[in-house]
Enzyme design. Structure first.
Site, mmCIF file in Angstrom:
data_model
loop_
_atom_site.group_PDB
_atom_site.id
_atom_site.type_symbol
_atom_site.label_atom_id
_atom_site.label_comp_id
_atom_site.label_asym_id
_atom_site.label_seq_id
_atom_site.Cartn_x
_atom_site.Cartn_y
_atom_site.Cartn_z
ATOM 1 C CD GLU A 253 -2.863 -0.800 2.610
ATOM 2 O OE1 GLU A 253 -3.373 -1.420 3.062
ATOM 3 O OE2 GLU A 253 -2.764 0.243 3.225
ATOM 4 C CD GLU A 302 -11.904 1.318 1.540
ATOM 5 O OE1 GLU A 302 -12.319 0.340 2.083
ATOM 6 O OE2 GLU A 302 -10.766 1.735 1.687
ATOM 7 C CE LYS A 305 -9.953 2.003 5.887
ATOM 8 N NZ LYS A 305 -8.700 1.873 4.982
ATOM 9 C CD GLU A 310 -6.686 5.396 7.469
ATOM 10 O OE1 GLU A 310 -6.743 4.841 6.328
ATOM 11 O OE2 GLU A 310 -5.821 5.488 8.307
#
Length: 329
Positions: A253, A302, A305, A310
């Site tokens: 990542e 997302e 999260k 995040e």
């Protein structure tokens, strides 16, 4: 028999992959996600759990896959070889047209992180059991088994040649690294210059984090053009101190947020990710001339999260349009 090609994991072409997290609302279907990857020539994907619709969509796509064993599955997989065999049967062998590249047994499990420390004792036995299951299936030459760690395990990262893991993770990480070395497997590392920059804005320049600086000369006289290279080489130095110089690193990542925090803008994310795709084609000062297999995080925002930062690492909007100009070619 799985129709998987043999490929050299450690002379991988510098084709950057893209992680696909699903902790968001209104995201496209897995079939549409695979179409998006194909349209944009994204040939590698990381998924975090064996989501059956996603695995079905990846079948026949020729996209290489990092498949995660979720942290919540580690205790079960570690408990017995039979459990691991069942996991591999259900999630790997049952998908003969998916090109599995790595199995990531756990993500960012760490004795110093309260949210994952309860899984620490399960990682190594789970690694062994999944490795044995993959080997017994005759897939050991195609699929490597590893775990993904964060660079917070480093106790020292500057200068990169002095990189070392924290003393309080040695009893956890040392045996894992030995296992990887003995099985010719890489260590998966989630590496975020963004967080290093926002934690140390007084000593790290934004341009150094975004690959846009002329670089810095570190003690020892080596010039580092960017922070990504410096953190990566510090991690290699830390592995060497464990006697594991043969263990390669796959950057499982890396990315930059477009909102939600300091320096989190669309333009900075564009600069970081587009430069990253180019910079991983060549090696670091410690390992020159060697492409760095890297996965950008993440395909989509997302919104489920936390914390807020995040939520905003997506490269594409939910309709499949890029947030900014980016090419994975």
């Amino acid at each position: 028999m799985l129709t998987l090609s043999c490929f050299d994991h450690y002379n991988a072409v510098a084709q950057t992959g893209l992680a696909y997290g699903r902790l968001g609302t209104g995201l496209p279907s897995p079939a549409d996600v695979v179409s998006l990857y194909n349209r944009n020539n994204i040939r590698r994907i990381r998924i975090y759990d064996p989501h059956q619709p996603t695995l079905q969509a990846l079948g026949g796509s020729n996209i290489e896959v990092i498949l995660g064993v979720p942290n919540t599955d580690l205790q079960n997989v570690a408990a017995s070889q039979a459990n691991a065999n069942t996991w591999v049967q259900n999630n790997v062998r049952n998908y003969p047209s998916v090109r599995f590249r790595y199995i990531a047994v756990g993500n960012e499990v760490s004795p110093i992180r309260g949210d994952t420390s309860q899984y620490v004792s399960f990682v190594l036995p789970a690694l062994r059991n999944i490795f044995n299951a993959i080997s017994s299936a005759g897939l050991g030459n195609q699929i490597r088994v590893s775990t993904a760690v964060e660079t917070g395990l480093l106790g020292n990262s500057y200068p990169p040649a002095d990189g070392a893991f924290r003393d309080d993770v040695r009893s956890y990480l040392g045996p894992i690294v030995s296992f990887l070395a003995s099985n010719n497997a890489p260590l998966l590392v989630n590496l975020y210059p963004y967080f290093s920059y926002v934690d140390n804005p007084g000593s790290i320049s934004l341009s150094y984090a975004l690959f846009t600086s002329d670089g810095v000369v570190v003690p020892g006289g080596i010039r580092y053009q960017n922070l990504f290279y410096a953190i990566l080489d510090a991690t290699y130095a830390a592995l060497e101190k464990y006697g594991a110089s043969s263990v390669e690193i796959v950057v499982s990542e890396s990315g930059w947020p477009t909102a939600g925090g300091t320096a989190a803008t669309v333009e900075n994310a564009r600069l970081y990710n587009t430069n990253l795709i180019q910079r991983v084609k060549t090696g670091t000062p410690k390992r020159p001339g060697r492409a760095i297999e890297t996965y950008i995080f993440s395909a989509f925002d997302e919104n489920q999260k936390n914390p807020e930062i995040e939520k905003h690492f997506g490269v594409y909007q939910s309709n499949g349009q890029p947030k900014y100009a980016i090419s994975f070619n």
